[in-house]
Enzyme design. Structure first.
Site, short mmCIF file in Angstrom:
data_model
loop_
_atom_site.label_atom_id
_atom_site.label_comp_id
_atom_site.label_asym_id
_atom_site.label_seq_id
_atom_site.Cartn_x
_atom_site.Cartn_y
_atom_site.Cartn_z
N SER A 1 -7.06 -5.95 -5.86
CA SER A 1 -8.13 -6.52 -5.04
C SER A 1 -9.47 -6.46 -5.80
O SER A 1 -9.59 -5.74 -6.80
CB SER A 1 -8.26 -5.77 -3.72
OG SER A 1 -8.94 -4.55 -3.93
N HIS B 1 2.70 3.41 -8.98
CA HIS B 1 2.56 1.99 -9.33
C HIS B 1 3.79 1.50 -10.11
O HIS B 1 4.26 0.39 -9.91
CB HIS B 1 1.29 1.76 -10.16
CG HIS B 1 0.03 2.10 -9.41
ND1 HIS B 1 -0.21 1.68 -8.12
CD2 HIS B 1 -1.07 2.82 -9.76
CE1 HIS B 1 -1.39 2.11 -7.72
NE2 HIS B 1 -1.93 2.82 -8.70
N ARG C 1 -11.63 2.06 -8.82
CA ARG C 1 -10.74 3.18 -9.14
C ARG C 1 -11.06 3.74 -10.53
O ARG C 1 -11.69 3.06 -11.33
CB ARG C 1 -9.29 2.71 -9.10
CG ARG C 1 -8.92 2.31 -7.70
CD ARG C 1 -7.49 1.94 -7.54
NE ARG C 1 -7.27 1.69 -6.13
CZ ARG C 1 -6.15 1.92 -5.48
NH1 ARG C 1 -5.12 2.41 -6.11
NH2 ARG C 1 -6.06 1.68 -4.19
N LEU D 1 11.65 -20.42 -5.26
CA LEU D 1 10.65 -19.57 -4.60
C LEU D 1 9.37 -19.61 -5.44
O LEU D 1 9.45 -19.68 -6.66
CB LEU D 1 11.15 -18.12 -4.55
CG LEU D 1 10.18 -17.07 -4.00
CD1 LEU D 1 10.16 -17.14 -2.47
CD2 LEU D 1 10.57 -15.65 -4.42
N GLY E 1 0.03 5.43 -4.43
CA GLY E 1 -0.60 6.70 -4.83
C GLY E 1 -0.06 7.86 -4.00
O GLY E 1 0.31 8.91 -4.54
N ASP F 1 0.83 -1.21 0.00
CA ASP F 1 0.00 0.00 0.00
C ASP F 1 0.87 1.26 0.00
O ASP F 1 1.99 1.24 0.50
CB ASP F 1 -0.90 -0.03 1.26
CG ASP F 1 -2.09 0.90 1.11
OD1 ASP F 1 -2.34 1.40 -0.01
OD2 ASP F 1 -2.77 1.14 2.12
N ARG G 1 2.05 -5.02 6.02
CA ARG G 1 1.31 -4.00 5.27
C ARG G 1 2.13 -2.73 5.30
O ARG G 1 2.46 -2.22 6.38
CB ARG G 1 -0.07 -3.75 5.88
CG ARG G 1 -0.84 -2.72 5.03
CD ARG G 1 -2.23 -2.44 5.52
NE ARG G 1 -2.92 -1.60 4.57
CZ ARG G 1 -4.14 -1.78 4.10
NH1 ARG G 1 -4.85 -2.78 4.55
NH2 ARG G 1 -4.67 -0.96 3.21
C1 FPP Z 1 -1.86 0.15 -3.35
O1 FPP Z 1 -1.42 1.47 -3.39
C2 FPP Z 1 -1.38 -0.57 -4.49
C3 FPP Z 1 -2.17 -1.15 -5.45
C4 FPP Z 1 -3.62 -1.12 -5.45
C5 FPP Z 1 -1.59 -1.85 -6.60
C6 FPP Z 1 -0.37 -2.63 -6.32
C7 FPP Z 1 0.47 -2.60 -7.53
C8 FPP Z 1 1.81 -2.54 -7.57
C9 FPP Z 1 2.67 -2.59 -6.37
C10 FPP Z 1 2.52 -2.38 -8.83
C11 FPP Z 1 2.26 -3.39 -9.84
C12 FPP Z 1 2.58 -4.75 -9.42
C13 FPP Z 1 3.05 -5.68 -10.23
C14 FPP Z 1 3.23 -7.05 -9.74
C15 FPP Z 1 3.43 -5.37 -11.60
P1 FPP Z 1 -2.51 2.62 -3.49
O2 FPP Z 1 -2.63 2.99 -4.92
O3 FPP Z 1 -3.77 2.19 -2.83
O4 FPP Z 1 -1.81 3.75 -2.68
P2 FPP Z 1 -2.52 4.86 -1.80
O5 FPP Z 1 -3.14 4.14 -0.62
O6 FPP Z 1 -1.39 5.73 -1.39
O7 FPP Z 1 -3.52 5.56 -2.67
#
Ligand code: FPP
Length: 226
Positions: free
Chosen positions: A59, A30, A65, A125, A16, A13, A174
């Site tokens: 998720s 991302h 979004r 792994l 953003g 997390d 987390r």
């Molecule tokens: C949460 O951060 C992250 C996600 C919803 C997406 C996770 C994706 C990645 C780590 C990159 C892509 C992964 C791969 C395997 C290619 P958020 O956007 O909710 O952040 P925020 O809480 O600050 O808004």
């Protein structure tokens, strides 16, 4: 005896917020987050005690979004899998997924299945990406599957009805400051040790993971006993 961090799961997390803090669009977070996935996966692949790394990449709630961000995440995943395949092969990493990918484009489903197929015999792994994943959804689908087969479920056989068998989580991390589980791996985290860090995912490092593992090794795990 010290605890063994066999299965590490991470809620990645803060992408953003990491970007916004720098005046960048969220998608840049991302993009940087994907680089950290590579760093952490390589770290885990080089630690023989760690056998499974499960990452929450998308998720069931993430569809809410803006379309542009969802489309970007899908494209990022597709490109990333294309680029990472040689690394999976070289580093002996098996690629697996949990979640319902039937909602993804046909191209992306093909890419995911191709990557799974090409790495299925790798041993060092297993990297599991949770994609369109929800913990409750996984449990309900397992119950339905057991009912269809008319098999009585118990704590030992329940996981057999999940899409992918990855076993119990030892360490759940987390990043990003929130202290929530957000519907991640509900069945499998029953006895996981929990770690919450304020670090945004794009700033997470293998050194921080190393420190978490050190602390985990010192924690006393009683699994309900005394
Ligand atoms: C949460 O951060 C992250 C996600 C919803 C997406 C996770 C994706 C990645 C780590 C990159 C892509 C992964 C791969 C395997 C290619 P958020 O956007 O909710 O952040 P925020 O809480 O600050 O808004």
């Amino acid at each position: 005896m010290a605890n063994i961090p066999r299965h590490i799961a991470i809620i990645m997390d803060g992408n953003g917020r990491w970007a916004q803090k720098r005046g960048l669009p969220r998608i840049k977070g991302h993009e940087k987050g994907a680089e950290i996935v590579r760093e952490i996966t390589t770290f885990c692949a080089n630690h023989p005690e760690i056998k499974i790394l499960t990452l929450y990449a998308f998720s069931t709630e993430n569809w809410k979004r803006p379309k542009m961000e969802v489309d970007f995440l899908m494209k990022l995943l597709d490109n990333w899998l294309k680029k990472e395949l040689p690394t999976y092969i070289k580093e002996d990493i098996k690629f697996e997924i949990i979640g319902d990918i039937s909602k993804f484009s046909k191209n992306l489903q093909d890419r995911i299945n191709f990557t799974k197929e090409k790495t299925k015999n790798n041993k060092k792994l297993t990297q599991v990406l949770a994609l369109n994943y929800g913990g409750r959804d996984e449990i309900i689908r397992a119950c339905k599957r057991a009912k269809e087969k008319n098999i009585e479920i118990d704590e030992n056989n329940f996981e057999d009805f999940f899409d992918t068998k990855i076993g119990d989580v030892d360490i759940l991390i987390r990043t990003g400051g929130e202290k929530r589980i957000s519907n991640f791996l509900l069945w499998r985290i029953a006895y996981a040790e929990l770690f919450f860090t304020d670090t945004f995912w794009p700033d997470f490092t293998s050194n921080e993971l190393k420190n978490i593992i050190e602390e985990f090794k010192k924690r006393e795990r009683r699994f309900g006993g005394i």
